[in-house]
Design an enzyme around this catalytic site. Structure first.
Site, PDB file in Angstrom:
ATOM      1  CB  SER A  60      -0.951  -0.042   1.204  1.00 45.76           C
ATOM      2  OG  SER A  60      -1.993   0.896   1.057  1.00 45.76           O
ATOM      3  CG  ASP A  87       9.131 -31.659  -7.908  1.00 44.45           C
ATOM      4  OD1 ASP A  87       8.209 -31.591  -8.751  1.00 44.45           O
ATOM      5  OD2 ASP A  87      10.221 -32.220  -8.114  1.00 44.45           O
TER       6      ASP A  87
END
Length: 447
Positions: A87, A234
């Site tokens: 922000s 993975d």
């Protein structure tokens, strides 16, 4: 109306071939401790100009704090390796990463001392913008993006950051409007949607991170998943499919599934982003998510933590706590009061939870570092958790005044000075920061 149909936000470019170890990615950022052997992570919270001013004060104090290492005079400012921004904090973070030292020279004049909010309002209400805003493919966040480019970023892209950044590696975060999860602007995240972050403008990422609901419009990304030969790691698939119990395993499973949702382009052809503070107003979850999805060993390898003798985590928390008077009246709370409650209450409660989780994680990392050091027969790196929060101001009058500073994109110069001064006051009162300075000074004496 046919003219309005031609008005369109910037569309993110597709990625011909995924390569997670290149471009603006954590894997290729060459994150490593500097000459001072310090690995420092800095986190700027949300809070509009209030956050930017407090964070700027922290950078100023870091520039003043000098130490000596291997016969060289150095500054803490130059030891910052990784910055998270959300922000309002993303505005400072992005400028710092792009320009480095220059942030100390002109960020004040180019943003903090400028009535940025008035410029945004003037742009929104201008006749030239009104007809553009009638387009379904253009919103107020696109006007914010234009203003950020005009004032701060000059149309710089993440490719410019990758090839010529002068400051630390910066991760800007927004909130996925559908899942409520974090969306980090790194190539690792963009690989999931087969998009090229290199050509993506910093201003658009900051606009997404700052897209406060109802004030600014969501920022939309196009999903090209399945078109770039991307292979899901993975570790991410294992985390998503894990049936392990425990808080860390549950967090890892939830975060991995959020990320894997981008792979299904049919279900999610477009990604809409809002203010990053909705998912994580302190940016704390960024590090925790990395650990949860990648695993602690891979994080240590990418950050080259074993080469550091000091690990410093600085959280700059500009969250306010304005005094409310609705309980003093029997009247039904109005629209503005309800909007404030919808936005502020969840963020405040989630921020408190994030702080508790971060402290627990930091204690776990300290114990892990101790075990690894003992196993390798080397000294354990010293670890410092520095929490700079307005709510920790000791002077009651100053604390109340600063906690009532509104969230906006402009503050009076006197308020900016007070926030910059508060950063120094809070650092002076931080036990871990003072311990860091003592350790650096002790090292200087030995040299």
């Amino acid at each position: 109306m046919s003219g309005c149909s031609l008005v369109h936000y910037h569309i993110n470019d597709p990625l011909p071939h995924a390569h997670t170890d290149q471009d603006y990615s954590i894997a290729s950022a060459n994150l490593e401790p500097g000459e001072g052997k310090i690995f420092m992570v800095l986190m700027f919270s949300g809070g509009g100009a209030r956050s930017a001013a407090l964070g700027y004060g922290v950078l100023e104090e870091f520039a003043r704090q000098r130490f000596q290492s291997n016969g060289k005079r150095m500054r803490l400012f130059d030891e910052v390796d990784l910055v998270y921004g959300v922000s309002g904090g993303s505005i400072l973070a992005a400028y710092y990463g792009l320009h480095g030292e220059r942030v100390l020279q002109d960020f004040d004049s180019r943003f903090l001392s400028l009535d940025f909010q008035d410029k945004i309002v003037s742009r929104v209400i201008s006749l030239s913008s009104q007809w553009r805003l009638t387009s379904p493919r253009f919103g107020r966040s696109d006007l914010l993006e234009e203003q950020l480019d005009e004032v701060l970023f000059d149309k710089a892209t993440f490719g410019d950051m990758a090839s010529g950044r002068k400051g630390p590696f910066v991760i800007i975060s927004a909130t996925d409007m559908s899942t409520g999860g974090r969306f980090d602007f790194t190539q690792e995240t963009f690989d999931l949607i087969c998009s090229d972050l290199n050509t993506f403008r910093l201003s658009r990422a900051v606009a997404a991170s700052s897209a406060v609901p109802l004030v600014f419009s969501p920022v939309t990304l196009w999903n090209y998943a399945g078109q770039c030969d991307y292979q899901v790691p993975d570790s991410m698939r294992l985390a998503a499919d894990s049936s392990s119990r425990g808080r860390l395993a549950a967090a890892s499973r939830a975060r991995s599934r959020e990320l894997l949702s981008y792979i299904d382009r049919e279900k999610r052809p477009y990604i809409h982003l809002l203010d990053g503070g909705l998912a994580d107003n302190l940016s704390i979850r960024g590090l925790l998510d990395l650990e949860a999805v990648m695993g602690g060993d891979e994080v240590r390898r990418d950050f080259r933590l074993e080469e550091a003798n000091k690990f410093v985590l600085v959280v700059v928390n500009a969250q306010n706590d304005p005094t409310h008077t609705i309980d003093h009246s029997a009247d039904v709370p109005g629209f503005k009061d309800v909007i404030r409650a919808i936005g502020d209450i969840p963020i405040a409660r989630y921020t408190q939870e994030s702080e508790r989780v971060m402290q627990t994680a930091f204690d776990r990392w300290r114990e892990s570092a101790r075990e690894m050091a003992a196993k390798d027969g080397r000294p354990m790196p010293k670890m410092y958790y520095i929490n700079i929060a307005l709510k920790n101001m000791e002077n009651e009058a100053q604390r109340e005044a600063l906690l009532n500073v509104p969230t906006s994109l402009y503050l009076p110069k006197a308020t900016v000075r007070e926030l910059r001064g508060a950063a120094t006051t809070l650092l002076d009162a931080s036990p871990d920061f003072q311990q860091l300075l003592r350790d650096l000074n002790a090292h200087r004496k030995k040299d």
